[in-house]
Write a protein that holds these residues in place. Sequence first.
Motif, PDB file in Angstrom:
ATOM      1  N   UNK A 541       0.840  -1.205   0.000  1.00 64.65           N
ATOM      2  CA  UNK A 541       0.000   0.000   0.000  1.00 64.65           C
ATOM      3  C   UNK A 541       0.874   1.253   0.000  1.00 64.65           C
ATOM      4  N   UNK A 542       1.965   1.210   0.773  1.00 67.57           N
ATOM      5  CA  UNK A 542       2.903   2.340   0.767  1.00 67.57           C
ATOM      6  C   UNK A 542       3.481   2.566  -0.624  1.00 67.57           C
ATOM      7  N   UNK A 543       3.829   1.464  -1.302  1.00 71.75           N
ATOM      8  CA  UNK A 543       4.365   1.577  -2.657  1.00 71.75           C
ATOM      9  C   UNK A 543       3.362   2.189  -3.620  1.00 71.75           C
ATOM     10  N   UNK A 544       2.087   1.826  -3.452  1.00 76.48           N
ATOM     11  CA  UNK A 544       1.038   2.392  -4.311  1.00 76.48           C
ATOM     12  C   UNK A 544       0.892   3.890  -4.067  1.00 76.48           C
ATOM     13  N   UNK A 545       0.937   4.301  -2.807  1.00 78.06           N
ATOM     14  CA  UNK A 545       0.816   5.728  -2.484  1.00 78.06           C
ATOM     15  C   UNK A 545       1.988   6.525  -3.052  1.00 78.06           C
ATOM     16  N   UNK A 546       3.189   5.994  -2.883  1.00 76.43           N
ATOM     17  CA  UNK A 546       4.384   6.711  -3.345  1.00 76.43           C
ATOM     18  C   UNK A 546       4.438   6.778  -4.867  1.00 76.43           C
ATOM     19  N   UNK A 565     -12.241  -4.941  12.142  1.00 78.21           N
ATOM     20  CA  UNK A 565     -11.206  -5.458  13.026  1.00 78.21           C
ATOM     21  C   UNK A 565      -9.998  -4.559  12.960  1.00 78.21           C
ATOM     22  N   UNK A 566      -9.406  -4.439  11.783  1.00 81.02           N
ATOM     23  CA  UNK A 566      -8.327  -3.488  11.527  1.00 81.02           C
ATOM     24  C   UNK A 566      -8.618  -2.761  10.225  1.00 81.02           C
ATOM     25  N   UNK A 567      -8.168  -1.525  10.158  1.00 85.04           N
ATOM     26  CA  UNK A 567      -8.256  -0.753   8.921  1.00 85.04           C
ATOM     27  C   UNK A 567      -6.889  -0.107   8.693  1.00 85.04           C
ATOM     28  N   UNK A 568      -6.711   0.512   7.540  1.00 84.55           N
ATOM     29  CA  UNK A 568      -5.412   1.103   7.199  1.00 84.55           C
ATOM     30  C   UNK A 568      -5.408   2.610   7.459  1.00 84.55           C
ATOM     31  N   UNK A 569      -4.367   3.051   8.140  1.00 84.46           N
ATOM     32  CA  UNK A 569      -4.158   4.472   8.437  1.00 84.46           C
ATOM     33  C   UNK A 569      -2.838   4.856   7.768  1.00 84.46           C
ATOM     34  N   UNK A 570      -2.890   5.832   6.868  1.00 81.76           N
ATOM     35  CA  UNK A 570      -1.706   6.224   6.101  1.00 81.76           C
ATOM     36  C   UNK A 570      -1.204   7.605   6.525  1.00 81.76           C
ATOM     37  N   UNK A 571       0.084   7.687   6.809  1.00 78.40           N
ATOM     38  CA  UNK A 571       0.759   8.961   7.038  1.00 78.40           C
ATOM     39  C   UNK A 571       1.501   9.300   5.753  1.00 78.40           C
ATOM     40  N   UNK A 572       1.175  10.428   5.137  1.00 77.58           N
ATOM     41  CA  UNK A 572       1.669  10.744   3.793  1.00 77.58           C
ATOM     42  C   UNK A 572       2.386  12.087   3.780  1.00 77.58           C
ATOM     43  N   UNK A 600      -7.855  -2.292  -0.429  1.00 79.09           N
ATOM     44  CA  UNK A 600      -6.602  -1.743   0.093  1.00 79.09           C
ATOM     45  C   UNK A 600      -6.656  -0.238   0.328  1.00 79.09           C
ATOM     46  N   UNK A 601      -7.782   0.401   0.020  1.00 82.11           N
ATOM     47  CA  UNK A 601      -7.874   1.852   0.212  1.00 82.11           C
ATOM     48  C   UNK A 601      -7.745   2.198   1.697  1.00 82.11           C
ATOM     49  N   UNK A 602      -6.823   3.102   2.059  1.00 81.10           N
ATOM     50  CA  UNK A 602      -6.713   3.503   3.465  1.00 81.10           C
ATOM     51  C   UNK A 602      -7.992   4.181   3.950  1.00 81.10           C
TER      52      UNK A 602
END
Length: 656
Positions: A541-546, A565-572, A600-602
């Motif tokens: 996911x980090x690679x996709x954002x970058x 349960x878990x979700x994605x949190x992105x620091x950009x 995969x969307x944060x």
Amino acid sequence: MIKKRIIESVSKKSKRFSPSKIFRENAHIKSFEEYLKLYQESIENPDLFWAKQAEELDWFKKWDKVSSWKKTKLECKWFEGGKINISYNCLDRHLDSRGNKTALIWEPEVGKAKKYTYKELHKVVCRFSNVLKKYGVKKGDRVCFYMPMIPELTIGMLACVRLGAIHSVVFGGFSIESLKDRIIDSKAKILITSNASLRKGKSIPMKNNVDAILGDCKSLKKVVVVKRADDIDTFMKKGRDVWWHKEVDSNNIDDFCKAKEIDSEHPAFILYTSGTTGKPKGVVHSTAGYLMYTYLTFKYVFDYKEEDIFWCTADIGWITGHSYIVYGPLANGATTIMFEGVPTYPNPDRYWEIVDKYKVSVFYTAPTVVRALERFGKKWVEKHDLSSLRLLGSVGEPINPDAWMWYHQVIGKGKCPIVDTWWQTETGGILITPLPGAVDLKPGSACFPFFGVKASVLTEEGQKAKKGEGGYLVIEKPWPSMLRTVYKNPKRFKDTYFNKFPGMYFTNDGVKCDEDGYFWIMGRMDDVVNVSGHRLSTAEVEGALVSHGSVTEAAVVPMPHKIKGSALYAFVTLKKGLSGGIDLISELRNHVGFEIGPIAKPDRIQFTNELPKTRSGKIMRRILKAIAAGKEDVGNTMTLANPEVVKKLKKERLPL
């Protein structure tokens, strides 16, 4: 003595739920003592144990050696020298005794349901096997599937293993870029897809989207297209693309295709799973060992009875669907349901409507689903008769006790045991689970290892953890359905699964054992996050954002989510001179969806000028995890080169 101590321990305190007397009396394994006796045999004399179990399958030639394990080479073999066929065991061997029994029920999102008897399923699998042969598919060739949940997916998989071809199913929710990576890595010869998938009543083009990447997939010789929707105008390239229905229904295709005699260790399929390096791993599963283990786990974990109607709600794009929609149930001669759609469309009682309609007796779903449906309350459940249910199951992630209780009381009416199962893509089948007639249940605990699974909890130093102490879950000895390698990458196989604790399979999951010996799974200990039961690599996911033109750096961590349960949190971190806003957040989320897939969307994207890093430049994800979770105490920050950034990130943290 060990047996006596464990039995005494299991009978001690702690809130438990015991199976009813009737359930226990009718179960395959009726007591903890019986489970323990078989378990000890499977650990102390595994060859004798598994040879007995393997007699329940049909073999063209019996094995010369039950098992071997070369630790230094990391070479595991089961039923070596044997000849068998998965498709034959799922279909042909049932024809005389169960030929007219329903094998597969397909419940579509919209439209008419479809049922296949074992005879009917055998016929169409044979016909499609002959289509594959017509286009040159032979033993060892790779065939890729990118499809919605339609019967042709199950049929196609069974046709592949009938010929000894190796199937690679790509989840239909993944992006076409993810599909391209998997086709190229596996060098697939044939792609089987659909002209459309349905999602909440809307037709979504599939084949037309796939066309964009086919030029890069040099290994592909043919694309077979299933017609799922009539309202999609599908482009078909002459000489490459063919319609499934025209091929299968052709007068030139025979109704019978003899099942090939397949070596026990021949690969049955490749299934790609997220890895911490960002590049998906091609997990390779064998033929005989995988079949043996899924057959037995289905029989005992779900306490299978001949009259059961079994429904696993997973997608076949994941290992759960492979093992417990297709191969495990059909090898046992069961009736299995395949569902296309989502649990809340058109109404939140969709699942309960199906349970009522088909009188489902065993229901296997994810905690995410349970939590999502719990939000709608009892009224949607009470509209339907769920009295046919006798056993419930949970898969994909640890189920929290509150959701367990709702599942037990509201869905199971307090009478259905819940098998809370732990396993992975790499394990092929369920490794830790209660056996429902033998074990008293503790909400949230996966309970005990299945037969042949020697599970341990180790500290960072490799020592056995104390009771109640968290540690790493490892499996000390191979079991029949253990992955054999990572496709074309034995080094990654070794580095990922056997380097941390040499000679033992490293699950990368945290676990603890309580005073009674019950296992409690605590979740991933690497950079793979379990979102709604789907394993997603944060590195991917980090690679996709970058890869987006506005982003210079990104760090993705899990955050708690009430439903998922878990979700994605992105620091950009954005490129100099750019500022973030709602529009860019939406654009970045869609970009990740395009690169990997919508799942995969944060859920949250927080823009920041810098990330917390050590003096060597390493991003401290431990601190970011704590911030994303809303914790005040983020741990020691003394090793940071820029400790002042932590306060700013905490202040600007987005609400959960």
